[in-house]
Design a protein around this motif. Sequence first.
Motif, PDB file in Angstrom:
ATOM      1  N   THR A  43      53.984  14.785  13.773  1.00 37.25           N
ATOM      2  CA  THR A  43      54.937  13.780  14.274  1.00 37.25           C
ATOM      3  C   THR A  43      54.927  12.548  13.372  1.00 37.25           C
ATOM      4  O   THR A  43      55.984  12.001  13.035  1.00 37.25           O
ATOM      5  CB  THR A  43      54.568  13.389  15.733  1.00 37.25           C
ATOM      6  N   THR A  61      52.473  15.701  21.023  1.00 40.78           N
ATOM      7  CA  THR A  61      53.839  16.153  21.331  1.00 40.78           C
ATOM      8  C   THR A  61      53.836  17.195  22.453  1.00 40.78           C
ATOM      9  O   THR A  61      52.993  18.086  22.477  1.00 40.78           O
ATOM     10  CB  THR A  61      54.491  16.752  20.069  1.00 40.78           C
ATOM     11  N   ASP A  84      60.050  19.032  15.195  1.00 38.88           N
ATOM     12  CA  ASP A  84      58.629  18.679  15.278  1.00 38.88           C
ATOM     13  C   ASP A  84      58.030  19.452  16.454  1.00 38.88           C
ATOM     14  O   ASP A  84      58.406  19.230  17.602  1.00 38.88           O
ATOM     15  CB  ASP A  84      58.535  17.167  15.504  1.00 38.88           C
TER      16      ASP A  84
HETATM   17 MG    MG Z   1      53.177  15.663  17.468  1.00 39.87          MG
END
Ligand code: MG
Length: 227
Positions: A43, A61, A84
Motif C-alpha cells: 500500500t 489492507t 493493491d
Molecule cells: Mg496494504
Amino acid sequence: MRHEGVVQMASAADNKWQKDAADQNFDYMFKLLIIGNSSVGKTSFLFRYADDSFTSAFVSTVGIDFKVKTVFRNDKRVKLQIWDTAGQERYRTITTAYYRGAMGFILMYDVTNEESFQAVQDWSTQIKTYSWDNAQVILVGNKCDMEDERVVSVDRGKQLSDQLGLEFFETSAKENINVKQTFERLVDIICDKMSESLDSDPTIVSNSQTGRKLTQEPQPSNSGCAC
Ligand code: MG
Ligand code: GTP
C-alpha cells in the motif's frame, strides 16, 4: 472482519472500477496488481507512486482496492489501474479472483523480513495458477532504506529473480527509491510483450489502427501497443 464485510469492500472497489472505466480518456489501459506478504509495503508503494505520500502508520489492507494513474509512453496515454491486494492469508480467495486479466504484477517482499522473501516462490506459483499466461512480473525487495535491519542481501534477491526469470528492483516507498522506475519498467515490458505478439502473428490488428481501447480484460488475440 466477517466475510460479508470483505465481500462488501471488494464490491465497493468493483463499483469504483466501473465508474472509472467509464472515463474513456486514454489510449490503453493496463491492469496491474501488487502482491506479497502482509506488511511488506504494498500500500505504501502505491501511495508513493500515485500520491507521492508516505505514512509510517501500518493499516493492513482489507480485501482489495485500486488507484489509477495515467502515464505517457510515446505520445500514447496509458491508464494504469493498479490494484493493491491484502497480504493476509485470510483474504486470499478474494484477492486471487482479481489476478485474472492482470497484465502485470509487482511481487513484493521486505528486505528486513526473511519470511516475506521465502514466500516469493509461493506468490509466483499463485500468479501462474490464477493469471493470464503472458502476464509480466517484476520482483521488488522493498524497505531498502532500512540497511541496519536488512536480512535479505541484494545478491539473494537478484539470484531468486534470475531463477524465476523476473526483473528485479530494490525499492523504498519511504525514501522514494526506484518506485517510479519499477512501474515504468513494468509498463515497458508489457508494451514489449504486446509488440512481440503483434510481430509473431501478423493477423493481429493493432488497437491504434482500429481505434479500440485496451480494457481491463487483456485480449491477446487482438491487442497491440504502439508504445
Ligand atoms: Mg496494504
Ligand atoms: P497489507 O496491507 O497487510 O498486505 O500490508 P502492506 O504490504 O500493504 O504494507 P504497508 O504498505 O501497509 O506497510 C507496512 C508498514 O511498513 C507500514 O508501517 C509502512 O509505513 C512501512 N513501510 C512501507 N514501505 C516502507 C519502506 O520503504 N521503508 C520503511 N522504512 N518502511 C516502510
